[in-house]
Each structure stands twice: as C-alpha cells, then as structure tokens.
Design a protein around this motif. Structure first.
Motif, PDB file in Angstrom:
ATOM      1  N   LYS A 132     -10.348  -7.280  -8.667  1.00  0.00           N
ATOM      2  CA  LYS A 132     -10.298  -5.926  -8.132  1.00  0.00           C
ATOM      3  C   LYS A 132      -8.885  -5.352  -8.182  1.00  0.00           C
ATOM      4  O   LYS A 132      -8.695  -4.159  -8.441  1.00  0.00           O
TER       5      LYS A 132
ATOM      6  N   LYS B  85      -8.105  -4.123 -11.598  1.00  0.00           N
ATOM      7  CA  LYS B  85      -8.831  -2.892 -11.932  1.00  0.00           C
ATOM      8  C   LYS B  85      -8.419  -1.718 -11.043  1.00  0.00           C
ATOM      9  O   LYS B  85      -8.925  -0.607 -11.209  1.00  0.00           O
TER      10      LYS B  85
ATOM     11  N   GLN C 156      -9.047  -1.447  -7.833  1.00  0.00           N
ATOM     12  CA  GLN C 156     -10.128  -1.148  -6.878  1.00  0.00           C
ATOM     13  C   GLN C 156      -9.743  -1.443  -5.436  1.00  0.00           C
ATOM     14  O   GLN C 156     -10.421  -0.992  -4.515  1.00  0.00           O
TER      15      GLN C 156
END
Length: 325
Positions: free
Chosen positions: A230, A233, A235
C-alpha cells in the motif's frame, strides 16, 4: 529453543563433544550461524559436559551431578556468561558489550577454578562487542590458561575482527534439510499445513517458523507485506504507518519481516529489472540499519519515517503526505 536438542543441534553437539573428548578442542570457539537455530543451547550443553563431576559412560553428566545442579540454578562459579549489561544508571540494558565486562571476565578466567579443573566463558552475542572490548578479548585469546574455554556465539561473525575469528575454532550452524525441519515442527505440536506454510515463509528456517507459529508471527508478516504494498502504491501515509510500526514492542519484528520480504522480492527480480533490484538491495540494508538504530536513543518513529519514505518513493510520498495533512 528449550528442552531436548533438535536433530541439527544434536549433530553439532555430538561433533563438538567428540572434539572435546579427543583433546582437539582449543581454547577459543566461535559458534556461529543464523539466529534462532539454538546455538546457545548447544554451548550450554557442552559446558555441562566440561564442568560435570559425575559422568556416565557416554560422557554425559549423571542425573545427580552437582555441577549440573549449580548450572540449573545459575550459580556455578566456573561458568561465566557475558551478554548485555545494565547502563551506569541501571535504567536499561546496554546495546553493546563493553571493555569493563571483558576485563572482568579475563580476571575470572585467570583465577583457579572452584570446581574441578576447568572454566567456561560464553559471550552472547559476540558481534555486539565494541572495539575496545575486542582488543581486550584478543589478549585473553592470545594467552589462554590450561582448562579455560572461551566460546563466542554470533549470528553475524563477519562483524568480529579477523584477528579474533582467526584465533577461534569454528562450529557452524546451517539450515537443516526441509524434511527434517517439517518433522521437527510437527513434533512441536504444529499441524502439517501450518508447518509447511511457516517454513516456506521463513525460507527453510525452522526456528523462525516455530517462533512465528507460536507468536502470531505469520499474521504480522502478512500485515507488513500489505503495508509495504500500500505504501508503494500511495494508498496509506508514511508518517502514520511509521508511527504504527514504531510505537509498540513489535517494531523490531516488523522490520525483520520487512527486510526478509524485500529480500524475497530481490530474489525474484533477478537480472530482469536492474533498477528494481538495486532499490530492493538498498532498502534491505537500510531496514537492517534501522533495526540497529531502534536499540539506541534515536527516536524510533523518525528513523522509521526515513525508511518508509524511501520505500514509498521519496518526493511522491512527501507530496501525498502533505495532501493528507
């Protein structure tokens, strides 16, 4: 590890005991290999054999051996164990083994044994000896007294000066065969399915696999892998993740899992993606340096922020965190 020796421990113990009984074991012994394979247990079993006063035909201490009873009680005067000592104010343990500890050990080894004719000293972890202490230790290794045994336990023997390594015989632990590891894990009470999963995650290390199965280590490992994915990315935020990773007793375990997961990624990257491989290798080294920093007075969350920022992509991660704030 505690209780009976594992098969791989027993093999190394049998080899060392034969060297000892045959008069082939020298003064200094470097017991090395991956952490978690039971090096200390083998060293302590050897110490019992050397210091025992009543032995059976197999050379092992008899059940009523007085020396073994003293070792069990932690009061044997001829067994000396050196590890991390308290700081001067006594508030916590040191992160290194210092010269005063080695000087004290050398003084003890110069005295006449109180039981029998031998003394055994175990330094664990030997790779935590600082430079000044190494110099003092070298003198002890160079001038051994009869019946004195000095054993260094290390998962990272390369950190020891070559002058010390060269003066020690070597007893080296290696990862055991897969089938042996699986059988041992099932013998510890783990199901075959769990044993296979944990051993694969630990890349063949039965000690780590057992630890993870007993302490929910696999769940933590999966959570760390999810966080890394995450972060890469964008996120989740770097700062909040760093605070979450650093602010409990699992910080070191998280970093160990993270480094290991990245190492596994590097193995699959191979020669197909040189840039990716370089990033993974650099981050692996940084994660291990951060583990060392967590043992110092450096703020863990700040060290973790720098590490996770590098993983998340530097400028892109800063921009994402600024936007979140």
């Amino acid at each position: 590890m505690s209780g009976p020796l594992s098969p791989w421990q027993q093999r190394l113990y049998t080899h060392a005991a034969a060297s000892l009984d045959g008069g082939r074991m020298g003064h200094g012994l470097l017991i090395c290999g991956p952490a978690g394979l039971g090096k200390r247990a083998v060293a302590e079993r050897l110490a019992r054999r050397i210091l025992s006063q009543q032995r059976g035909e197999d050379g092992e201490p008899r059940p009523n051996d007085r020396s073994s009873q003293l070792i069990d009680a932690g009061t044997h005067p001829d067994l000396h164990v050196v590890s991390f000592g308290p700081t001067k104010d006594g508030s916590k343990l040191r992160t290194e083994i210092v010269i005063d500890q080695i000087r004290e050990l050398s003084q003890k080894l110069s005295l006449t044994p109180q039981y029998g004719s031998a003394q055994v000293a175990i330094i664990d972890p030997a790779d935590a000896i600082n430079r000044s202490a190494c110099n003092a230790l070298l003198k002890t290794l160079e001038e051994p007294a009869p019946g004195r045994y000095l054993w260094l336990i290390s998962a990272q023997p390369a950190r020891l000066p070559a002058t010390i390594r060269s003066r020690c015989q070597r007893l080296e632990f290696r990862l055991p065969p897969r089938e042996e590891s699986l059988a041992w894990l099932q013998g510890q009470g783990h199901s075959e399915k769990s044993a296979v999963e944990a051993l694969d995650a630990a890349r063949g290390h039965p000690g780590l696999a057992d630890e993870w199965l007993r302490e929910d280590g696999l769940a933590l490992r999966k959570a760390v892998a999810d966080d890394l994915a995450k972060l890469e990315k964008g996120q989740i935020g770097v700062v909040e993740t760093a605070q979450r990773w650093a602010n409990d007793e699992l910080a070191d375990a998280r970093l160990r899992h993270a480094a290991d997961l990245v190492l596994a990624q590097a193995a699959t990257a191979g020669l197909t993606d040189a840039a990716r491989l370089n990033k993974l290798a650099a981050w692996f080294d940084a994660a291990n340096r951060t583990r060392d920093l967590l043992r110092t007075t450096v703020r863990g969350d700040l060290a973790m922020v720098d590490l996770l920022l590098a993983w998340a992509g530097g400028d892109r991660a800063r921009a994402a965190n600024t936007a979140r704030n």
